[in-house]
Design an enzyme around this catalytic site. Structure first.
Site, PDB file in Angstrom:
ATOM      1  N   HIS A 173       0.833  -1.208   0.000  1.00  0.00           N
ATOM      2  CA  HIS A 173       0.000   0.000   0.000  1.00  0.00           C
ATOM      3  C   HIS A 173       0.869   1.261   0.000  1.00  0.00           C
ATOM      4  CE1 HIS A 173      -3.336  -2.682   0.941  1.00  0.00           C
ATOM      5  NE2 HIS A 173      -2.581  -3.187   1.907  1.00  0.00           N
ATOM      6  N   SER A 302      17.478  13.977 -20.941  1.00  0.00           N
ATOM      7  CA  SER A 302      16.518  15.080 -21.033  1.00  0.00           C
ATOM      8  C   SER A 302      17.120  16.182 -21.868  1.00  0.00           C
ATOM      9  CB  SER A 302      16.178  15.607 -19.633  1.00  0.00           C
ATOM     10  OG  SER A 302      15.477  16.828 -19.714  1.00  0.00           O
TER      11      SER A 302
END
Length: 462
Positions: A173, A302
């Site tokens: 979770h 990038s």
């Protein structure tokens, strides 16, 4: 401009454009060239089988004729495919074009010319097409799809063994949870993929050769007392090159029902779903620094951020697995459905089998490349574990339960939930417990990095 470059940058599909080189092994098998090749193979196998059936009107072919016919299959080329396409311009029927091309190869061979009308004898187009599709799938599965998947499985198994003892914080979770090892997490994926791979490999590839509506109507009109069912089975199930090496489909309408195709495509899609799950997990582990990626000279992560080394291979794999599954699921849902004894909706859809397999194979290739770049960041893993002493609440309260300490879970919840838990706080609690000293010492010696259960053993076992 180089013609190949021109084709690449004008291709509608990136499989034949940007990624063309990476799919070179699949293209000869699943392209229209591959489809034509298999049609020739089926027609030749049927023709030779008819010559051996015992008909007075078609005597057994001589060894030379057989060798020549099998050579048409073995040496089938792009120029042969182009010649068939030229015939199709006139016939406007692709299967009939194959028949005419084969007959054209009988020129100057009196033995074959005399038997030319037995090419495509009693066949409907689907007798040739369904068998050809099965042969395409057979070769693609064996030569390209499974080997590409096997490479990924092998790399993951190597990771499982290499990092079997490398502790890693789990996150259930999204929250800190009982530690595992990097190797065990890789082993989990290997175990799933092993089962998925077996399901892909186990699908029997079916084929029928029973005429226009599946009842041997035309066959029996020529030889009413002949066992056409047995001949059809023999051609389909006998090993290549004289047979097709497939599984006989006894019941069909004009088309083979395609249920096996749905089973195969679903099996590949389920495999892809496992890999999507893994790609997303690795992406996350790269994000939190558990993995670094080897740099490649000249590569840019990038256009504006020079520091970035993006997990592009896993992103590419995830995207292409999704595309593959979209097509595979449409194929598996649509193909088993046909109106009455035949409609043509399956024909155009089947031409995209190679596209579906192409995106899957491309994804496996990207996944393999990405796995080859991964480097474990031992420091990040260790730091994360050292900052997560709260995960030891589980073993402490479990030992407390063993010795009947009342409210074990609640006591640990009070100490740990919503708090920054330190080793000192846990050790203070352990020392206060009414349990044997040997158990206290064992718990005091435990760290998040050592609390991994059988993870290492399980990873090494895969």
């Amino acid at each position: 401009m180089n013609p190949s470059t021109s084709f690449s940058i004008t291709a509608l599909s990136p499989l034949d454009g940007r990624y063309a080189a990476r799919l070179a092994p699949l293209r000869p098998l699943m392209s229209e060239l591959g489809y034509m090749h298999r049609r020739v193979q089926v027609e030749v196998a049927w023709f030779i089988a008819l010559s051996d059936a015992g008909f007075a009107e078609f005597k057994p072919l001589t060894p030379g004729a057989r060798t020549y016919l099998l050579g048409l299959v073995k040496h089938f080329s792009e120029s042969d495919a182009a010649a068939i396409k030229d015939i199709e311009k006139t016939t406007n029927h692709d299967v009939k074009a194959v028949e005419y091309w084969i007959k054209s190869k009988f020129e100057a061979r009196p033995e074959l010319q005399a038997a030319a009308e037995f090419v495509h004898f009693a066949c409907t187009s689907e007798d040739i097409n369904n068998t050809s599709h099965a042969l395409q799938l057979k070769s693609s599965r064996e030569q390209v799809l499974l080997p590409a998947l096997d490479k990924v499985i092998t790399q993951l198994r190597e990771m499982a063994h290499r990092y079997a003892d490398e502790p890693m914080l789990s996150r259930t979770h999204g929250q800190t949870a009982s530690p595992t090892t990097v190797g065990k997490e890789s082993a989990n994926v290997v175990a799933r993929l092993n089962v998925a791979r077996e399901r892909i490999a186990a699908v029997k590839l079916m084929a029928k050769m029973n005429g226009a509506v599946g009842n041997y109507n035309a066959h029996l009109s020529a030889w009413p007392d002949f066992d056409w069912d047995a001949l059809s089975r023999r051609v389909i199930e006998s090993p290549e090159p004289l047979g097709l090496g497939l599984t006989f489909q006894a019941y069909s309408i004009q088309i083979e029902p395609h249920d096996y195709m749905a089973e195969l495509f679903d099996a590949v899609a389920r495999t892809n779903t496992i890999l999507i799950d893994f790609a997303r997990d690795v992406w996350g582990y790269v994000s939190v620094g558990y993995f670094k990626q080897r740099l490649k000279a000249g590569e840019i992560g990038s256009s504006t951020m020079p520091h970035k080394v993006n997990p592009i291979d896993f992103e590419n794999a995830e995207g292409n697995l999704g595309l593959a599954n979209a097509l595979l699921r449409h194929l598996s849902e649509k193909l088993p459905i046909s109106r009455w004894q035949r409609d043509l909706t399956d024909s155009t859809v089947l031409r995209n089998m190679g596209v579906a397999f192409g995106y899957a194979v491309l994804a496996y290739s990207s996944m393999s490349t990405g796995l080859g770049k991964l480097e474990l960041n031992h420091e990040a893993l260790a730091d994360d574990l050292d900052a997560s002493w709260e995960v030891l609440a589980e073993p402490i309260q479990t030992v407390m339960r063993r010795y009947g300490v009342q409210g074990a879970y609640e006591k640990l919840k009070e100490v740990t939930r919503g708090k920054t838990v330190t080793a000192e706080a846990l050790h203070g609690l352990i020392r206060s417990l009414e349990i044997p000293d040997a158990e206290k010492d064992r718990l005091l010696a435990m760290t998040p990095a050592s609390y991994v259960g059988k993870a290492a053993e399980l990873a090494k076992r895969i």
